[in-house]
Design a protein around this motif. Structure first.
Motif: not given
Length: 879
Positions: A293-296, A425-430, A454-458, A485-490
């Motif tokens: 699980n990716e961390n923010p 913000l941080f959204y994740a599904v896995g 998905k992680e947008p920051q301002k 900042f977007n991430r995908f991993k498998a």
């Protein structure tokens, strides 16, 4: 490597020379008088002559057991079965493979008295049984209070448990893994009177199919509830001055087919119930080889600080609401588990800092005052199905996460006002999957996961030194830095395992894929500046093979894994129109050795790892990360080679309830870049990563712990000490520095039940740190705490006086911090009325020192003022 090859080969020859002996295997079931299975009953085999232990087993959820006995050279042996709430049963049987069933009778009503007189710690095979009643004192309320007194067991600030210096990989409640890494929710809410024993399984393999195939050196804990405990937990409601409240309800249900643990809380009294949500899941980490699980990532803005001496409730100006519910039910095959976590937290922090940067021929000092407000929202639903038996293993976890952090800070930097606001913000599904299948004597394990985040920051900044320092900002009133900042991993991995007597051989085939993208800009007014824009895409395709050979005997365990990984990495800078690639194989071997003799266990590990920079550690355009810092990480895909040596010695002397452990770690990191920081007199700084060949950093660390329980005094003693020395290269204002840091820590704790009407506990903590930035530029710090608690008991009344005497190198005088608690017990200890006065002497500020590779910072922060909280606590169910 030649040394490790010779050592391993010699060990192979030594262990292979030991003749395998035949075993007696006794199987059967354990039931009660109503023919219901008795799970987690202890089944032991002994010799008749001298009661030497020949074997040990625990019954499954179906009451079944398989007892493997060492060769005894006798015609008959003794089998003993026991379980909490039942009478112990023994049978003398023939020393031959057979089936034998037991029917247990209910125990007597004097169970609590028997427990108090029992030995505090007993051993059955590789399992230690801690008698909860033996370690309990009158002031203790929940299980965690008692765990902290048990030799060899340590409980961290976030509730995580270690045994002999090793983090546990599982925490079971009557054999069920309901809470996974959030087990602090149970230990902080289950009344200790509901728990009969704490079982520490020193070498626990969570996958039952692999218990006799894949050896584990990690411990696990199972708590056995007292017979008849089906509903328990705690609830409390309190209010006080100045304008504070504290409410919590934690009901729990435990049955043979179902378990439920929930917690609902709300407070502004400083209590932190949130740390348990971020605990490490060691079993999943070891299964997949990394955090699945990716961390923010904190790219922009600040975050709340934590205190080194005070508890979070002493410095936490908060308004927190949280809810968690966890439910597990047994299906025909396997368990279905639902976990749901939510919290909303707002905290306010006020602080002042004095930071020193040591540059050649000068010292730059930066003074700041900060008023910050942080808001956090966290939500995580999770659905787990697990089927874990000797014949089959299957586990699937589907999860989603949402996290939001808002920061609003008002800063005065060298007498100039600054406003900083951050939104992250941080959204994740896995989903993750693990299963094991058996084909004859060969085992096949399959592991896989996939996750998208998905992680947008301002960041918005008004005022500050950057507007004067950077030409492109001089015409601006406010800057608005945005990062996407977007991430995908498998991951997909298979492992083939085969075992012959004491030798097991396995091969893992793993395939990892990662895709990351990072974009940033400073708004439309500056979008034409190429140095302020990032548009990067990173991808990694990493196949690997991990052959492993393991030898296991009564005393030795040796495991060799020469991992071969092929790294295909690509970084595409679409704005700069540049591409960086890595395309080559790497060998990453590891060697693990363990030796056991009586109560002594020696373990050692040597490993080599290769990793590479990933997004967001690389970006070619400048990014404003804070009100006085701008960063640039314009690097290619550069690697880090890490070599680590670790050794541990652990000793147990159970007749004296004595536990000792000593750990030593040496690590060496070699990388091809270096951090460069340019510090200006106005406090602004520019951080860059520059190419630098063969940049080596070293770390040495030693940790030692000794703990014991003296039965006649009902006293606990624990000594903990650590030493760590590290050094690394860093460029400060264009000058190369070799920064060296040494940290020493000592802690002595004692807890004594002096009489029926009084108990006493005390602790002494001392920490020292020295950092050398340049020749002649040294910074050092020490702080010490002397603490004591006095508890007085008169019938249903109790008084607690808690004091801490604090001394810090940068404080003009020592301070005394004290709390006072009055408690009245009602209804046979099922209800407590309590009045607590915190910060009795109304201390308002404290300081701590923070060292980095480039600076030394003295942090002065606010303490919560004196407060009075009156509360009522309910202990649910039968206690």
């Amino acid at each position: 490597m030649k040394f490790f090859f010779n050592l391993t080969f010699t060990a192979f020859l030594f262990i292979c020379s030991v003749d395998a002996t035949s075993q007696t295997v006794i199987t059967g079931t354990v039931t009660d008088q109503e023919q219901q299975p008795v799970p987690r009953a202890t089944v032991m085999g002994y010799t008749l002559a001298d009661s030497t232990v020949l074997g040990f087993a625990l019954t499954s959820e179906e009451g079944k057991y398989t007892l493997k006995l060492k060769q005894a050279g006798a015609d008959r042996i003794r089998i003993a079965v026991r379980s909490m709430g039942f009478q112990r049963q023994e049978r003398i049987v023939a020393n031959q493979t057979q089936q034998f069933d037991f029917v247990l009778e209910q125990g007597t009503d004097v169970l609590d008295e028997v427990e108090v007189r029992a030995k505090p710690i007993t051993q059955e095979g590789d399992t230690l049984l801690y008698n909860v009643a033996a370690f309990t004192q009158q002031q203790d309320e929940v299980l965690e209070d008692v765990l902290k007194k048990m030799p060899g067991i340590s409980v961290g600030a976030n509730g995580q448990i270690t045994f002999q210096g090793r983090l546990i990989n599982k925490f079971y409640i009557d054999g069920k893994d309901l809470l996974e890494s959030k087990y602090a929710m149970a230990t902080q809410n289950i009344p200790h009177r509901a728990v009969a024993s704490v079982e520490v399984m020193k070498n626990h393999q969570p996958v039952k199919m692999l218990e006799d195939v894949v050896h584990s050196i990690d411990p696990a804990i199972n708590i056995t509830l007292k017979q008849g405990t089906t509903f328990t937990g705690t609830a409390e409601v309190g209010a006080g001055v100045p304008n504070i409240w504290q409410v919590k309800a934690a009901p729990m249900l435990f049955g043979k087919e179902h378990q439920m643990v929930s917690e609902l809380s709300s407070n502004n009294s400083g209590v932190d119930y949130l740390r348990k949500f971020n605990a490490i899941n060691l079993f999943d980490y070891l299964t997949f080889g990394e955090n699945q699980n990716e961390n923010p990532e904190r790219i922009l803005g600040g975050e709340p600080f934590s205190a080194s001496v005070f508890e979070s409730q002493d410095i936490n100006f908060n308004r927190t609401h949280s809810f968690s519910t966890n439910y597990i039910t047994s299906l025909k095959k396997g368990d279905l588990k639902v976990n749901l976590d939510f919290y909303h937290d707002t905290k306010r922090q006020e602080s002042a800092t004095q930071t020193e940067y040591f540059v050649e021929g000068d010292t730059i000092q930066v003074a700041e005052q900060t008023h910050s407000r942080f808001g956090q929202v966290y939500f995580m639903p999770k659905l787990v199905y697990e089927h874990n038996t000797k014949q089959q293993y299957f586990k699937n976890t589907l999860s989603a996460r949402f996290y939001k952090l808002e920061e609003a800070s008002e800063v005065v930097l060298n007498d100039k006002p600054i406003q900083q606001n951050t939104d992250r913000l941080f959204y994740a599904v896995g989903n993750q999957l693990s299963m094991v299948a058996k084909f004859g004597k060969t085992y096949l394990q399959l592991n896989g996961y996939t996750e998208f985040s998905k992680e947008p920051q301002k960041l918005e900044v008004t005022g500050g030194p950057l507007f004067d320092r950077l030409s492109f900002l001089q015409a601006q009133n406010m800057l608005a830095q945005e990062v996407y900042f977007n991430r995908f991993k498998a991951f997909l991995g298979t492992e083939v395992i085969k075992k012959w007597n004491s030798i097991s051989v396995s091969t893992k085939f793993n395939l990892k894929y990662r895709h990351r993208s990072l974009g940033s800009d400073l708004g439309t007014a500056l979008s034409d500046s190429s140095s302020l824009i990032n548009d990067l895409v990173y991808s990694a395709f990493i196949p690997s093979v991990e052959p492993n050979a393991t030898l296991t005997s009564k005393r030795w365990w040796i495991s060799l894994t020469p991992k071969l990984s092929y790294q295909y990495l690509q970084l595409n800078d679409r704005h700069q129109k540049q591409v960086s690639k890595v395309n080559r194989p790497y060998l990453m071997p590891s060697l693990d050795i363990r030796y056991r003799l009586a109560g002594l266990t020696l373990t050692g590990n040597v490993n080599r790892k290769i990793s590479f920079l990933e997004l967001p550690d690389i970006y070619s355009g400048f990014v404003v990360t804070g009100y006085r810092q701008i960063s640039n990480q314009d690097l290619m895909l550069l690697g880090v080679e890490t070599t680590q040596y670790h050794g541990q010695a652990a000793y147990e002397l159970l007749p004296l309830s004595l536990m000792l452990n000593l750990n030593y770690t040496y690590s060496e990191n070699v990388k091809d870049w270096i951090e460069s920081v340019m510090v200006n007199q106005d406090g602004s700084s520019t951080s860059e990563a520059l190419p630098y060949h063969n940049n080596t950093a070293y770390t040495n660390s030693i940790q030692a712990e000794a703990s014991t329980f003296v039965v006649p005094l009902k006293a606990n003693f624990k000594l903990t000490t650590s030493w760590k020395r590290s050094q690394q290269n860093v460029i400060i204002s264009d000058v190369l520095n070799n920064t060296q840091s040494t940290i020493r820590m000592y802690k002595l704790e004692t807890d004594i039940a002096m009489a029926k009407w009084m108990s006493f506990s005390a602790h002494y903590d001392r920490g020292e740190q020295q950092t050398v930035f340049q020749q002649g530029n040294n910074s050092s710090m020490y702080q010490e705490v002397i603490g004591a608690d006095l508890n007085f008991f008169v019938r249903k009344h109790s008084l607690l006086l808690q004091g801490r005497h604090l001394n810090h190198q940068y404080l003009p005088e020592r301070i005394l911090y004290a709390d006072f608690v009055y408690r009245y017990k009602l209804k046979k200890n099922r209800l407590n009325m309590e009045v607590k006065v915190s910060n009795l002497f109304d201390r308002r500020t404290y300081t701590q020192t923070i060292f980095t590779s480039t600076s030394s910072t003295a942090l002065y922060y606010q303490l919560r003022p004196r407060q009075v909280l009156a509360s009522i606590k309910f202990f649910l169910g039968k206690v």
